[in-house]
Write a protein that holds these residues in place. Structure first.
Motif, PDB file in Angstrom:
ATOM      1  N   VAL A 107       0.699  -1.326   0.154  1.00  0.00           N
ATOM      2  CA  VAL A 107      -0.339  -0.053   0.270  1.00  0.00           C
ATOM      3  C   VAL A 107       0.915   1.302   0.225  1.00  0.00           C
ATOM      4  N   PHE A 108       1.958   1.080   1.180  1.00  0.00           N
ATOM      5  CA  PHE A 108       2.746   2.573   0.835  1.00  0.00           C
ATOM      6  C   PHE A 108       3.277   2.424  -0.719  1.00  0.00           C
ATOM      7  N   MET A 109       3.971   1.498  -0.478  1.00  0.00           N
ATOM      8  CA  MET A 109       4.616   1.327  -2.104  1.00  0.00           C
ATOM      9  C   MET A 109       3.300   1.840  -3.440  1.00  0.00           C
ATOM     10  N   THR A 110       2.797   1.729  -3.321  1.00  0.00           N
ATOM     11  CA  THR A 110       2.177   2.132  -4.547  1.00  0.00           C
ATOM     12  C   THR A 110       1.679   3.277  -4.444  1.00  0.00           C
ATOM     13  N   PHE A 202       3.995  -9.547 -17.052  1.00  0.00           N
ATOM     14  CA  PHE A 202       3.764  -9.470 -15.329  1.00  0.00           C
ATOM     15  C   PHE A 202       3.122  -9.879 -14.891  1.00  0.00           C
ATOM     16  N   TYR A 203       2.363 -10.823 -15.211  1.00  0.00           N
ATOM     17  CA  TYR A 203       1.631 -11.749 -14.841  1.00  0.00           C
ATOM     18  C   TYR A 203       2.008 -12.752 -13.704  1.00  0.00           C
ATOM     19  N   ILE A 204       2.490 -13.259 -15.217  1.00  0.00           N
ATOM     20  CA  ILE A 204       3.580 -14.028 -14.707  1.00  0.00           C
ATOM     21  C   ILE A 204       4.741 -14.095 -14.261  1.00  0.00           C
ATOM     22  N   GLY A 205       5.789 -13.571 -13.710  1.00  0.00           N
ATOM     23  CA  GLY A 205       6.551 -12.618 -13.334  1.00  0.00           C
ATOM     24  C   GLY A 205       5.561 -12.184 -11.736  1.00  0.00           C
ATOM     25  N   THR A 206       4.666 -11.399 -11.605  1.00  0.00           N
ATOM     26  CA  THR A 206       4.219 -11.580 -10.469  1.00  0.00           C
ATOM     27  C   THR A 206       3.774 -12.964  -9.875  1.00  0.00           C
ATOM     28  N   GLY A 207       3.075 -13.689 -10.394  1.00  0.00           N
ATOM     29  CA  GLY A 207       3.279 -14.859  -9.941  1.00  0.00           C
ATOM     30  C   GLY A 207       4.342 -16.367  -9.773  1.00  0.00           C
ATOM     31  N   PHE A 208       5.377 -15.591 -10.217  1.00  0.00           N
ATOM     32  CA  PHE A 208       6.443 -15.729  -9.328  1.00  0.00           C
ATOM     33  C   PHE A 208       7.351 -14.970  -8.181  1.00  0.00           C
ATOM     34  N   LEU A 209       6.762 -13.819  -8.552  1.00  0.00           N
ATOM     35  CA  LEU A 209       7.477 -13.320  -7.083  1.00  0.00           C
ATOM     36  C   LEU A 209       6.306 -13.936  -5.717  1.00  0.00           C
ATOM     37  N   LEU A 210       5.402 -14.393  -6.395  1.00  0.00           N
ATOM     38  CA  LEU A 210       4.690 -14.877  -4.506  1.00  0.00           C
ATOM     39  C   LEU A 210       4.362 -16.224  -4.488  1.00  0.00           C
ATOM     40  N   VAL A 271      11.250  -5.565 -13.051  1.00  0.00           N
ATOM     41  CA  VAL A 271      12.536  -5.246 -12.841  1.00  0.00           C
ATOM     42  C   VAL A 271      13.683  -4.250 -12.055  1.00  0.00           C
ATOM     43  N   ILE A 272      12.141  -3.707 -11.531  1.00  0.00           N
ATOM     44  CA  ILE A 272      12.949  -2.696 -10.008  1.00  0.00           C
ATOM     45  C   ILE A 272      11.984  -2.295  -8.683  1.00  0.00           C
ATOM     46  N   VAL A 273      10.864  -2.459  -9.067  1.00  0.00           N
ATOM     47  CA  VAL A 273       9.887  -2.727  -7.519  1.00  0.00           C
ATOM     48  C   VAL A 273      10.771  -3.743  -7.024  1.00  0.00           C
ATOM     49  N   TYR A 274       9.996  -5.348  -7.965  1.00  0.00           N
ATOM     50  CA  TYR A 274       9.665  -7.174  -7.018  1.00  0.00           C
ATOM     51  C   TYR A 274      10.923  -6.661  -6.565  1.00  0.00           C
ATOM     52  N   PRO A 275      12.185  -6.753  -6.852  1.00  0.00           N
ATOM     53  CA  PRO A 275      13.303  -7.228  -6.496  1.00  0.00           C
ATOM     54  C   PRO A 275      13.606  -5.715  -4.929  1.00  0.00           C
ATOM     55  N   ILE A 276      12.917  -4.732  -4.897  1.00  0.00           N
ATOM     56  CA  ILE A 276      13.111  -3.756  -3.760  1.00  0.00           C
ATOM     57  C   ILE A 276      12.321  -5.098  -2.836  1.00  0.00           C
ATOM     58  N   ILE A 277      11.054  -5.211  -2.883  1.00  0.00           N
ATOM     59  CA  ILE A 277      10.281  -5.420  -1.497  1.00  0.00           C
ATOM     60  C   ILE A 277      11.022  -7.032  -1.323  1.00  0.00           C
ATOM     61  N   LEU A 278      11.758  -7.708  -2.240  1.00  0.00           N
ATOM     62  CA  LEU A 278      12.300  -8.948  -1.759  1.00  0.00           C
ATOM     63  C   LEU A 278      13.084  -8.852  -1.139  1.00  0.00           C
ATOM     64  N   PHE A 279      14.268  -8.112  -1.322  1.00  0.00           N
ATOM     65  CA  PHE A 279      15.320  -6.846  -0.645  1.00  0.00           C
ATOM     66  C   PHE A 279      14.758  -6.691   1.141  1.00  0.00           C
ATOM     67  N   ILE A 280      13.821  -5.999   0.834  1.00  0.00           N
ATOM     68  CA  ILE A 280      12.946  -4.768   2.774  1.00  0.00           C
ATOM     69  C   ILE A 280      12.697  -6.778   2.735  1.00  0.00           C
ATOM     70  N   PHE A 281      11.861  -7.260   2.628  1.00  0.00           N
ATOM     71  CA  PHE A 281      11.645  -9.415   3.283  1.00  0.00           C
ATOM     72  C   PHE A 281      13.000 -10.005   3.788  1.00  0.00           C
ATOM     73  N   VAL A 282      13.919 -10.112   2.488  1.00  0.00           N
ATOM     74  CA  VAL A 282      15.383 -10.402   3.163  1.00  0.00           C
ATOM     75  C   VAL A 282      15.958 -10.067   4.572  1.00  0.00           C
ATOM     76  N   LYS A 283      15.620  -8.632   4.295  1.00  0.00           N
ATOM     77  CA  LYS A 283      16.191  -8.224   5.319  1.00  0.00           C
ATOM     78  C   LYS A 283      15.630  -7.566   6.710  1.00  0.00           C
TER      79      LYS A 283
END
Length: 305
Positions: A107-110, A202-210, A271-283
C-alpha cells in the motif's frame, strides 16, 4: 517445509484430480472460452460487462470467490483429510503480523509511486471521487477482495504448489508451473486484449514473486498480504477504461491507451519494484539458503509419514 505439508493429507490421485477440477475449473473454462471466441465476440462481452454500474460489476466479479474459497477449504478438509493450517504455513500457527506488514508495504509503495507519477505528469489523471459510490466500493472491496486473493493464493501457491511439489519431489518445478499457470489463467483479462500478450510477462512475473515469497518464508502469509494490498489499491486508488475491473476509484486515468507505455510501467515493476520488495523481506526476515529453498528436493520426514 511448506510443500511437504501436503504429506499430512490423503493424496490419492483421484482426490487431487477432483479438487483441481472443481476449484481451478473456473479459470480453465475462462481460458478455453477466451481462445475459442473471436475478437469481435470478446469485444461484445467486455462492452456488455461495462454496461453494468461499476460497483455492481465488481460485486458480481468478486462474489463467486466466496464460494470457491469455501469449496477449496471443504475439499482440503474433507477429501484430503488435512488442516487449512497445513495449506497456509509450515509453522505451528499463522503469523498475522507478516500479512499486515506485506499488505502495508505494498500500500505504501503503491501510494508513493502514484504521488511521484502525479507530481511528474498529472495531465491524464482526473479526480473521480464520489463519496457515496466510493463508500460502497470501499465496503465491497474490504469484504470481498480477501476471498478473491485468498482463493488465488490458496489455490496456486498453496494447494497446487504443494501437490505438484510432492509429485516432482523438488521446489523449482512447482514454482515454475504455478507461476506460469497464474499468468496464463489471467489471459482473459481485458487489459490483455487491449495491450497484447506482452502483459503476460507481468502476470507470470508476479506469480514468480508470490511463489518466491511463499517458498522462502515457508508460508502464504507474505503472499496473501501482498496480493490483497495490490488488488485493493488497484480498485480504490485509480481506475481506467482498460483495467480488468472498472471501479469508482478516487482517480481515473483518461489518457489515450498506449500499450508501449503501460508495458514499460509493468516492466519497471518486475525489474525494479519487485526486487526492492524481496530485498526488504530478506532484511526483515533474515532469509538465507536461497538455492535449497527455491530448488531443493522434497523429502518425507518422519512427522509427515
Amino acid at each position: 517445509m511448506f510443500i511437504a505439508q501436503a504429506y499430512k493429507g490423503n493424496n490419492t490421485w483421484w482426490r487431487v484430480l477432483i479438487t483441481t477440477i472443481l476449484t481451478a475449473g473456473v479459470f480453465i473454462i475462462n481460458f478455453i472460452m477466451y481462445f475459442l471466441m473471436s475478437k469481435e465476440d470478446l469485444d461484445k462481452v467486455y462492452q456488455k460487462m461495462n454496461e453494468f454500474p461499476n460497483n455492481l460489476s465488481l460485486l458480481m466479479n468478486l462474489l463467486p470467490f466466496v464460494f470457491l474459497l469455501a469449496l477449496l477449504f471443504l475439499l482440503v478438509r474433507g477429501l484430503h483429510e488435512r488442516s487449512i493450517l497445513s495449506l497456509t504455513t509450515s509453522r505451528e500457527k499463522v503469523d498475522y503480523k507478516k500479512i499486515l506488514f506485506s499488505f502495508g508495504l505494498v500500500v505504501f509503495m503503491t501510494i508513493a509511486g502514484f504521488v511521484v507519477s502525479y507530481a511528474v505528469d498529472n495531465s491524464s489523471i482526473l479526480w473521480n471521487f464520489n463519496p457515496l459510490k466510493f463508500a460502497i466500493l470501499f465496503l465491497i472491496s474490504i469484504l470481498l477482495f480477501p476471498f478473491q486473493i485468498g482463493f488465488e493464493e490458496y489455490l496456486f501457491r498453496g494447494y497446487l504448489m504443494q501437490q505438484i511439489g510432492i509429485i516432482a519431489k523438488n521446489r523449482w518445478f512447482p514454482l515454475l508451473v504455478t507461476s506460469v499457470l497464474f499468468g496464463v489463467f489471467h489471459s482473459a483479462n481485458p487489459e490483455v486484449a487491449k495491450m497484447g500478450f506482452g502483459v503476460m510477462f507481468f502476470y507470470i512475473g508476479t506469480g514468480f514473486l508470490l511463489g518466491i515469497m511463499t517458498l522462502m518464508d515457508e508460508s502464504l502469509e507474505l503472499a496473501l498480504g501482498f496480493h490483497l494490498g495490490n488488488n485493493l489499491m488497484a480498485a480504490l486508488l485509480i481506475t481506467s477504461d482498460f483495467s480488468a475491473i472498472h471501479t469508482d476509484a478516487v482517480f481515473r486515468y483518461s489518457g489515450v491507451e498506449n500499450p508501449v507505455d503501460m508495458l514499460n510501467e509493468m516492466i519497471v515493476s518486475i525489474v525494479i519494484v519487485y526486487p526492492i520488495i524481496l530485498f526488504i523481506f530478506v532484511k526483515k526476515y533474515n532469509w538465507t539458503n536461497w538455492g535449497a529453498k527455491l530448488t531443493g528436493k522434497i523429502e518425507i520426514s518422519n512427522t509427515h509419514k
